[in-house]
Design an enzyme around this catalytic site. Sequence first.
Site, PDB file in Angstrom:
ATOM      1  N   LYS A 210       0.844  -1.207   0.000  1.00 47.16           N
ATOM      2  CA  LYS A 210       0.000   0.000   0.000  1.00 47.16           C
ATOM      3  C   LYS A 210       0.875   1.251   0.000  1.00 47.16           C
ATOM      4  O   LYS A 210       0.670   2.167  -0.771  1.00 47.16           O
ATOM      5  CB  LYS A 210      -0.907  -0.037   1.238  1.00 47.16           C
ATOM      6  CG  LYS A 210      -1.828   1.133   1.388  1.00 47.16           C
ATOM      7  CD  LYS A 210      -2.756   0.938   2.578  1.00 47.16           C
ATOM      8  CE  LYS A 210      -3.502   2.218   2.897  1.00 47.16           C
ATOM      9  NZ  LYS A 210      -4.430   2.067   4.017  1.00 47.16           N
ATOM     10  N   GLU A 216      10.672  -4.532   4.590  1.00 43.36           N
ATOM     11  CA  GLU A 216      10.833  -5.935   4.197  1.00 43.36           C
ATOM     12  C   GLU A 216      10.461  -6.139   2.723  1.00 43.36           C
ATOM     13  O   GLU A 216      11.165  -6.809   1.967  1.00 43.36           O
ATOM     14  CB  GLU A 216       9.927  -6.844   5.040  1.00 43.36           C
ATOM     15  CG  GLU A 216      10.227  -6.833   6.511  1.00 43.36           C
ATOM     16  CD  GLU A 216       9.315  -5.865   7.272  1.00 43.36           C
ATOM     17  OE1 GLU A 216       9.138  -4.719   6.801  1.00 43.36           O
ATOM     18  OE2 GLU A 216       8.800  -6.256   8.322  1.00 43.36           O
ATOM     19  N   GLY A 270      -4.877  -2.115   5.093  1.00 41.85           N
ATOM     20  CA  GLY A 270      -4.047  -3.231   4.637  1.00 41.85           C
ATOM     21  C   GLY A 270      -4.697  -4.585   4.872  1.00 41.85           C
ATOM     22  O   GLY A 270      -4.744  -5.436   3.981  1.00 41.85           O
ATOM     23  N   ARG A 271      -5.241  -4.787   6.070  1.00 33.87           N
ATOM     24  CA  ARG A 271      -5.791  -6.105   6.398  1.00 33.87           C
ATOM     25  C   ARG A 271      -7.160  -6.353   5.786  1.00 33.87           C
ATOM     26  O   ARG A 271      -7.755  -7.405   5.977  1.00 33.87           O
ATOM     27  CB  ARG A 271      -5.796  -6.295   7.916  1.00 33.87           C
ATOM     28  CG  ARG A 271      -6.325  -5.123   8.704  1.00 33.87           C
ATOM     29  CD  ARG A 271      -5.913  -5.205  10.161  1.00 33.87           C
ATOM     30  NE  ARG A 271      -6.417  -4.078  10.944  1.00 33.87           N
ATOM     31  CZ  ARG A 271      -5.776  -2.941  11.135  1.00 33.87           C
ATOM     32  NH1 ARG A 271      -4.575  -2.768  10.585  1.00 33.87           N
ATOM     33  NH2 ARG A 271      -6.282  -1.984  11.872  1.00 33.87           N
ATOM     34  N   GLU A 356      -4.390  -6.972  14.813  1.00 30.46           N
ATOM     35  CA  GLU A 356      -3.934  -5.631  14.449  1.00 30.46           C
ATOM     36  C   GLU A 356      -5.092  -4.635  14.603  1.00 30.46           C
ATOM     37  O   GLU A 356      -4.876  -3.459  14.904  1.00 30.46           O
ATOM     38  CB  GLU A 356      -3.387  -5.607  13.015  1.00 30.46           C
ATOM     39  CG  GLU A 356      -2.495  -4.411  12.735  1.00 30.46           C
ATOM     40  CD  GLU A 356      -1.631  -4.556  11.495  1.00 30.46           C
ATOM     41  OE1 GLU A 356      -0.430  -4.836  11.618  1.00 30.46           O
ATOM     42  OE2 GLU A 356      -2.168  -4.393  10.390  1.00 30.46           O
ATOM     43  N   HIS A 387      -3.671 -32.749  17.211  1.00 32.44           N
ATOM     44  CA  HIS A 387      -2.441 -33.425  17.628  1.00 32.44           C
ATOM     45  C   HIS A 387      -1.397 -32.401  18.031  1.00 32.44           C
ATOM     46  O   HIS A 387      -0.202 -32.694  18.064  1.00 32.44           O
ATOM     47  CB  HIS A 387      -1.945 -34.322  16.492  1.00 32.44           C
ATOM     48  CG  HIS A 387      -2.978 -35.331  16.104  1.00 32.44           C
ATOM     49  ND1 HIS A 387      -3.080 -36.550  16.728  1.00 32.44           N
ATOM     50  CD2 HIS A 387      -3.996 -35.270  15.213  1.00 32.44           C
ATOM     51  CE1 HIS A 387      -4.104 -37.219  16.211  1.00 32.44           C
ATOM     52  NE2 HIS A 387      -4.679 -36.458  15.291  1.00 32.44           N
ATOM     53  N   LYS A 515       9.328  -0.451  13.997  1.00 38.06           N
ATOM     54  CA  LYS A 515       9.879  -0.119  12.668  1.00 38.06           C
ATOM     55  C   LYS A 515      10.942   0.967  12.805  1.00 38.06           C
ATOM     56  O   LYS A 515      12.012   0.889  12.208  1.00 38.06           O
ATOM     57  CB  LYS A 515       8.762   0.392  11.748  1.00 38.06           C
ATOM     58  CG  LYS A 515       7.790  -0.673  11.282  1.00 38.06           C
ATOM     59  CD  LYS A 515       6.799  -0.061  10.278  1.00 38.06           C
ATOM     60  CE  LYS A 515       5.617  -0.977  10.041  1.00 38.06           C
ATOM     61  NZ  LYS A 515       4.569  -0.383   9.223  1.00 38.06           N
TER      62      LYS A 515
END
Length: 553
Positions: A210, A216, A270-271, A356, A387, A515
């Site tokens: 965005k 990263e 973003g999400r 978030e 499990h 950040k």
Amino acid sequence: MTPTAREAAWTRLMSLARRPGAAAIRSLFSRQPDRFEKFHWQGGDILLDLSKTSIDDDAMRALLGLAEAMQVMPARDAMAAGELVNNTENRAVLHMALRAPRSAGFHARTPDGGCEDASDEVADTLAAMERFTRAVHAGEIRSATGEPFTDVINIGIGGSDLGPFMASRALWHEASPMRPLYLANADAHNWELIRPRLDPARTLVLIASKTFTTAETMANARLVRGWLEQTLGTEGMRQHLVALSTNHKATAEFGVPADRVFGFRDWVGGRFSLWSAIGLSIALGCGWDDFMRLLEGARAMDEHFLSAPAERNLPLLLALTTVWHVNGLGLDNHAILPYDHRLSRFPAHLQQLEMESLGKRTTRGGAPVQHLTGPVLFGEPGTNAQHSFMQLLHQGTTPVPADFVLIANPSHPYAANHRLLLANGLAQAEALLRGRGEEDVRAEMLAAGKTPEEIERLLPHRVFPGDRPSTTLVLPRLDAHTLGQLVALYEHKVFCLGALWDIDAFDQWGVELGKQLSTSILPELLPEGRVGPHDPSTTGLIQQLRAWQGLDL
Ligand code: F6P
């Protein structure tokens, strides 16, 4: 609603949750044999069963009263009207516009009091994405070497990775048009895992960000750009690049041709962005028609959310269940258990969507919140989860509410496996509810020929308390349309929780400090770097890392 009405609604709810036996579930079924009938609802293709929680008629009334006092439905309407509901960032929140037709006429308020079209722009972007996707699939847009593109790699992180990755994992099959791959982690071991599977001459590279500044993503984009350039040269490399971003200046500076940039607006969080240009990898990997069906499914859930009355509104009911568990009963963990391997990235997507959004400690007005907010969310697909961590859900000291997602019909022909899967999902929820009493364990051990001493010794370990809450969602099948509904259901649940808790579910200021600090630590890790002032622990760790890297001997 006045603050007093809000306080009264919270007080009423909390007093019900503090009644003796408020967490009991089995006794509710004994008192109300038609409890399943009363506590399950259907919205679109999704059945939601809340009967295996301790919410009874009184608690449900109090929860709905809270929703009214906190004005959840007016807040929903303000979001749909494009108001600046993300108040700390002064932005509208209009992911619903991304899956609505042009005729829906969504508009976004602007901070200066103006109003901007949203629906026309969404429709134009979708049309451009469709032209591009179909041209790539038809071989009309080819690689720099003239070959058809067979693989698409999406470079992005957080919302620019999790949603598209989750949806591609759910919808991709052998006959799908391209192979979608996802590169997120700054750790280049991620790239090392993917790189050997790719031929640069047949790989289309989407840089999904965005902001187009995320460290990263930009580091990985540079890595992959270099890999393309080595084989294809600078001009060839540019033919393989696509950007999905709101930052057109930065995409141009990076070398992405202007006609390969697909944009969106800041009113897409973003999400919540998989429905926007950020979802291009889904369209390329799984096909345009499936991408549209995904959007249509989400739209169907939007319509349900916007029109169903509160007492039958699935997102609201799911949110109220979380309020009951988190605030009423103090259960602030939540497990997501999709019984479908195609949904293996669904818990990861929900982790960002919910944590978030709801990991907040300040009200919209800036005061400290007076109650718990977002629970810790985790999950795995069933039966794998059984499990791994289910033991704790059955016998751990604190109950963990769980959402089971069951799919009636698989897309494979192995009916026996599917029956086994469903039987396990149903059995886990039943076991959480029922538990296992002493008499039952005793009888089983006696029948197995155990001695009375052995039985007494093992009895306390083998008894389950039961009365552990779970929610079950059932879908007739998992396809693009039902997946769209499912994801939108959780998005709207998050919205409702934001309104119920009076927090801004659309900002994420908490991630900024890390950040910033990483930017200042970065030069300290250079060979010539000097360790700056930190807390003694961070200083010690940097010194040790440098020593083991042979930098400071
Ligand atoms: O983790 C913080 C965050 O801003 C998320 O909200 C977002 O989804 C992610 O980083 C990626 O951001 P961008 O799409 O701008 O690269």
